[in-house]
Design an enzyme around this catalytic site. Structure first.
Site, mmCIF file in Angstrom:
data_model
loop_
_atom_site.group_PDB
_atom_site.id
_atom_site.type_symbol
_atom_site.label_atom_id
_atom_site.label_comp_id
_atom_site.label_asym_id
_atom_site.label_seq_id
_atom_site.Cartn_x
_atom_site.Cartn_y
_atom_site.Cartn_z
ATOM 1 N N SER A 85 -18.474 -40.236 -11.802
ATOM 2 C CA SER A 85 -18.383 -38.484 -11.850
ATOM 3 C C SER A 85 -17.621 -37.888 -10.586
ATOM 4 C CB SER A 85 -20.012 -38.030 -11.609
ATOM 5 O OG SER A 85 -20.692 -38.733 -10.746
ATOM 6 N N THR A 203 -21.836 -34.393 -9.148
ATOM 7 C CA THR A 203 -21.075 -34.204 -7.702
ATOM 8 C C THR A 203 -22.048 -34.316 -6.421
ATOM 9 O OG1 THR A 203 -19.968 -31.863 -9.099
ATOM 10 C CG2 THR A 203 -20.377 -32.383 -7.210
ATOM 11 N N THR A 221 -16.054 -33.845 -6.754
ATOM 12 C CA THR A 221 -16.259 -34.683 -8.596
ATOM 13 C C THR A 221 -15.135 -34.931 -9.177
ATOM 14 O OG1 THR A 221 -17.394 -33.158 -10.252
ATOM 15 C CG2 THR A 221 -16.387 -31.882 -8.876
ATOM 16 N N ARG A 231 -9.854 -27.809 -17.617
ATOM 17 C CA ARG A 231 -11.078 -27.171 -16.943
ATOM 18 C C ARG A 231 -11.192 -27.191 -15.174
ATOM 19 N NH1 ARG A 231 -15.957 -28.916 -14.492
ATOM 20 N NH2 ARG A 231 -17.745 -27.692 -15.279
ATOM 21 N N THR A 254 -24.566 -28.610 -7.834
ATOM 22 C CA THR A 254 -24.013 -29.714 -8.475
ATOM 23 C C THR A 254 -24.970 -29.431 -10.067
ATOM 24 O OG1 THR A 254 -24.684 -32.123 -9.242
ATOM 25 C CG2 THR A 254 -26.138 -31.124 -8.504
ATOM 26 N N GLY A 255 -24.366 -29.703 -11.490
ATOM 27 C CA GLY A 255 -25.085 -29.304 -12.406
ATOM 28 C C GLY A 255 -23.816 -29.106 -12.828
HETATM 29 C C1 SD4 Z 1 -19.377 -29.251 -12.196
HETATM 30 N N1 SD4 Z 1 -20.315 -29.067 -10.769
HETATM 31 O O1 SD4 Z 1 -18.087 -29.602 -12.345
HETATM 32 C C2 SD4 Z 1 -19.789 -29.952 -11.217
HETATM 33 C C3 SD4 Z 1 -20.363 -31.242 -11.908
HETATM 34 C C4 SD4 Z 1 -21.794 -31.524 -11.208
HETATM 35 O O2 SD4 Z 1 -23.525 -32.933 -11.380
HETATM 36 O O3 SD4 Z 1 -21.852 -31.569 -10.131
HETATM 37 N N2 SD4 Z 1 -22.701 -32.764 -12.034
HETATM 38 O O4 SD4 Z 1 -19.156 -28.451 -13.111
#
Ligand code: SD4
Length: 342
Positions: A85, A203, A221, A231, A254-255
């Protein structure tokens, strides 16, 4: 794996011992009680933050600058082939292309970022070059890759055979659904740690305060696996995935980035701290704001991590399963559940 696995109580790694009288004074003046702020200190998202923090600590513990610490720290998961990731070996987009996002911010409010960048293994270092060597803040796509190559970064294939295999597996159904992480991974658990489950998004967001009391942050990330080509998530968007105000504190996220961008999440957390909230309270209010504005977001994961000017750290997330790692003169490898303060 018990997600409440705590790695607290570990002794200082001998090679990472604090040195320098300035540092010793800084640490002593902030007290040692658990929950009290400490300076210098570094924190970062998820359990792979443990290894990243240790690289950052090498900088902080020898009197280095928080900016150098977060860059060095973020490079660890970027290079880790077990991590799908972040950086090299990140899962690709739906077209099989690995595109990376990163941002960095220093104590002066300078910032730099790259988004949807291909073929360069260390986007955090390119983001720093954007900050330090261009009049711009954000370079994207081919322009980011071109700049990186001009700066001497090698052009590389980032799709590993393992990630390629996972992509071909995904192509069988080709359904895009952001999955909320609900388990602490076991990779990077330390020497001997085993590769964890293949979640599609994690991330590294990292915040550090150095012995001079200066704050910096980094976020890097490969974004959401199987995303549309082009994207861009929250991570390279200053104010969304990362924000640092040296008078107040820093925050990172994160997320599912779309939910964070809509609410300018990290900037919001820092502004809430400016109003007097603790890092944890500020993160919780930012999560609640997301949910108030869009209740369906409770089905996805968003986590915020924040550090204030005294080195207090707090975090909050929509769902269980978020963790963060913290490192200071007392503890080198502490992993904490997301909804907590340290
Ligand atoms: C995103 N926030 O590209 C990042 C991905 C991520 O845990 O954090 N994943 O949306």
């Amino acid at each position: 794996m018990d997600r409440r696995r705590f790695l607290q109580g570990a002794t200082l790694a001998s090679g990472l011992a604090l040195s320098g009288s300035g540092l010793a004074k800084a640490a002593a003046s902030t007290g040692k009680a658990s929950g009290a702020g400490k300076v210098p200190r570094v924190c970062s998202t998820w359990d792979f933050g443990v290894a990243a923090n240790q690289a950052a600590w090498k900088v902080l513990s020898t009197g280095g600058r928080a900016l150098d610490a977060v860059e060095q720290g973020a490079r660890v998961p970027e290079a880790d082939l077990r991590n799908h990731s972040v950086g090299r070996a990140g899962y690709p987009d739906r077209d099989g292309k690995v595109t990376l996002d990163a941002s960095i911010m220093d104590e002066h409010g300078n910032c730099g970022a790259v988004a949807a960048m291909e073929h360069i293994a260390h986007p955090i270092s390119v983001a720093r070059r954007v900050m330090e060597r261009t009049p711009h803040v954000l370079l994207v796509g081919d322009g980011a890759t071109q700049f990186a190559i001009e700066q001497g970064f090698p052009r590389e294939e980032l799709l590993t055979p393992e990630s390629d295999k996972a992509w071909h597996e995904w192509l069988k159904t080709a359904k895009y659904k952001p999955v909320a992480n609900s388990e602490v991974k076991t990779y990077n658990a330390g020497p001997g740690g085993t590769p964890g489950d293949a979640s599609n998004h994690d991330t590294i967001g990292m915040l550090a305060i150095d012995a001079h009391g200066n704050l910096s942050g980094a976020c890097t990330t490969s974004g959401m696996a199987w995303k549309m080509h082009g994207r861009v998530g929250d991570s390279p968007i200053i104010g969304a995935g990362l924000y640092v105000d040296n008078d107040i504190g820093g925050a990172t996220s994160t997320g599912v980035g779309e939910e964070v961008i809509r609410n300018v999440g990290s900037f919001l957390v820092v502004e809430l701290m400016r109003q007097g909230r603790s890092p944890e309270d500020a993160c919780r209010e930012a999560v609640e704001r997301i949910l108030r504005r869009k209740p369906e977001a409770k089905g996805v994961q968003v986590g915020f991590l924040a550090m204030d000017k005294k080195g207090n750290v707090g975090a909050w997330s929509i769902q269980k399963g978020f963790s963060y790692a913290i490192c200071d003169a007392d503890r080198q490898d502490t992993l904490l559940p997301g909804k907590s303060t340290y």
